[in-house]
Motif scaffolding. Structure first.
Motif, PDB file in Angstrom:
ATOM      1  N   UNK A  20      -8.326  15.910 -26.109  1.00 46.87           N
ATOM      2  CA  UNK A  20      -8.824  16.904 -25.149  1.00 46.87           C
ATOM      3  C   UNK A  20      -8.868  18.335 -25.682  1.00 46.87           C
ATOM      4  N   UNK A  21      -8.154  18.597 -26.761  1.00 52.67           N
ATOM      5  CA  UNK A  21      -8.189  19.930 -27.370  1.00 52.67           C
ATOM      6  C   UNK A  21      -9.404  20.069 -28.283  1.00 52.67           C
ATOM      7  N   UNK A  22      -9.689  19.038 -29.061  1.00 50.32           N
ATOM      8  CA  UNK A  22     -10.780  19.138 -30.032  1.00 50.32           C
ATOM      9  C   UNK A  22     -12.156  18.895 -29.409  1.00 50.32           C
ATOM     10  N   UNK A  25     -13.839  22.113 -28.227  1.00 50.25           N
ATOM     11  CA  UNK A  25     -14.224  22.908 -29.392  1.00 50.25           C
ATOM     12  C   UNK A  25     -15.536  22.404 -29.984  1.00 50.25           C
ATOM     13  N   UNK A  26     -15.684  21.099 -30.047  1.00 46.07           N
ATOM     14  CA  UNK A  26     -16.921  20.552 -30.604  1.00 46.07           C
ATOM     15  C   UNK A  26     -18.092  20.744 -29.641  1.00 46.07           C
ATOM     16  N   UNK A  27     -17.829  20.698 -28.336  1.00 49.01           N
ATOM     17  CA  UNK A  27     -18.934  20.863 -27.396  1.00 49.01           C
ATOM     18  C   UNK A  27     -19.366  22.328 -27.270  1.00 49.01           C
ATOM     19  N   UNK A  35     -16.430  23.092 -38.896  1.00 47.12           N
ATOM     20  CA  UNK A  35     -15.021  22.700 -39.008  1.00 47.12           C
ATOM     21  C   UNK A  35     -14.538  22.025 -37.735  1.00 47.12           C
ATOM     22  N   UNK A  36     -15.058  22.438 -36.574  1.00 50.46           N
ATOM     23  CA  UNK A  36     -14.644  21.818 -35.319  1.00 50.46           C
ATOM     24  C   UNK A  36     -15.146  20.382 -35.225  1.00 50.46           C
ATOM     25  N   UNK A  39     -12.826  18.401 -37.492  1.00 48.30           N
ATOM     26  CA  UNK A  39     -11.511  18.202 -36.892  1.00 48.30           C
ATOM     27  C   UNK A  39     -11.541  17.087 -35.851  1.00 48.30           C
ATOM     28  N   UNK A  40     -12.589  17.067 -35.029  1.00 48.70           N
ATOM     29  CA  UNK A  40     -12.712  16.034 -34.007  1.00 48.70           C
ATOM     30  C   UNK A  40     -12.833  14.652 -34.639  1.00 48.70           C
ATOM     31  N   UNK A  41     -13.655  14.534 -35.663  1.00 51.44           N
ATOM     32  CA  UNK A  41     -13.862  13.235 -36.305  1.00 51.44           C
ATOM     33  C   UNK A  41     -12.643  12.787 -37.104  1.00 51.44           C
TER      34      UNK A  41
END
Length: 109
Positions: A20-22, A25-27, A35-36, A39-41
């Motif tokens: 839920x944190x990453x 950031x990606x959206x 980088x976001x 990080x998510x992947x």
């Protein structure tokens, strides 16, 4: 309770808490900052790797021995023609395959 199994579970939960944190950031910033996305992947990949390692550890320790014996008696050859393939193995393999394909198609689209 097995200490290694408990630590693997805690590591999995630590990475699950980061989803839920990453994801916001990606959206929100995924188009500007790569980088976001990475990080998510990496977070999803680490969850998959830890789940696989937890399954392998539990299988080597014999945690599934009673469960598999019960399933062998319950299943028929109509649904699973190969006796050595377990239904849980199918679910585990295809869930990781879906995560890897999601990461691949998200990065290379």
């Amino acid at each position: 309770m097995d200490k290694i199994f408990m630590w693997l579970t805690l590591l999995i939960l630590m990475f699950v808490v980061l989803v839920p944190v990453t994801y916001p950031l990606i959206s929100d910033f995924g188009a500007e900052f790569a980088i976001f996305r990475y990080l998510f992947h990496i977070n999803l990949l680490s969850i998959g790797i830890l789940l696989l390692s937890q399954y392998i550890y539990a299988d080597k320790k014999g945690f599934f021995s009673d469960f598999e014996d019960y399933n062998y008696k319950k299943r028929t050859a109509l649904f699973f023609p190969i006796n050595r393939i377990h239904s849980f193995d199918f679910i585990l393999f295809f869930s990781h395959l879906v995560v890897v394909l999601f990461i691949f198609f998200t990065i290379y689209r």
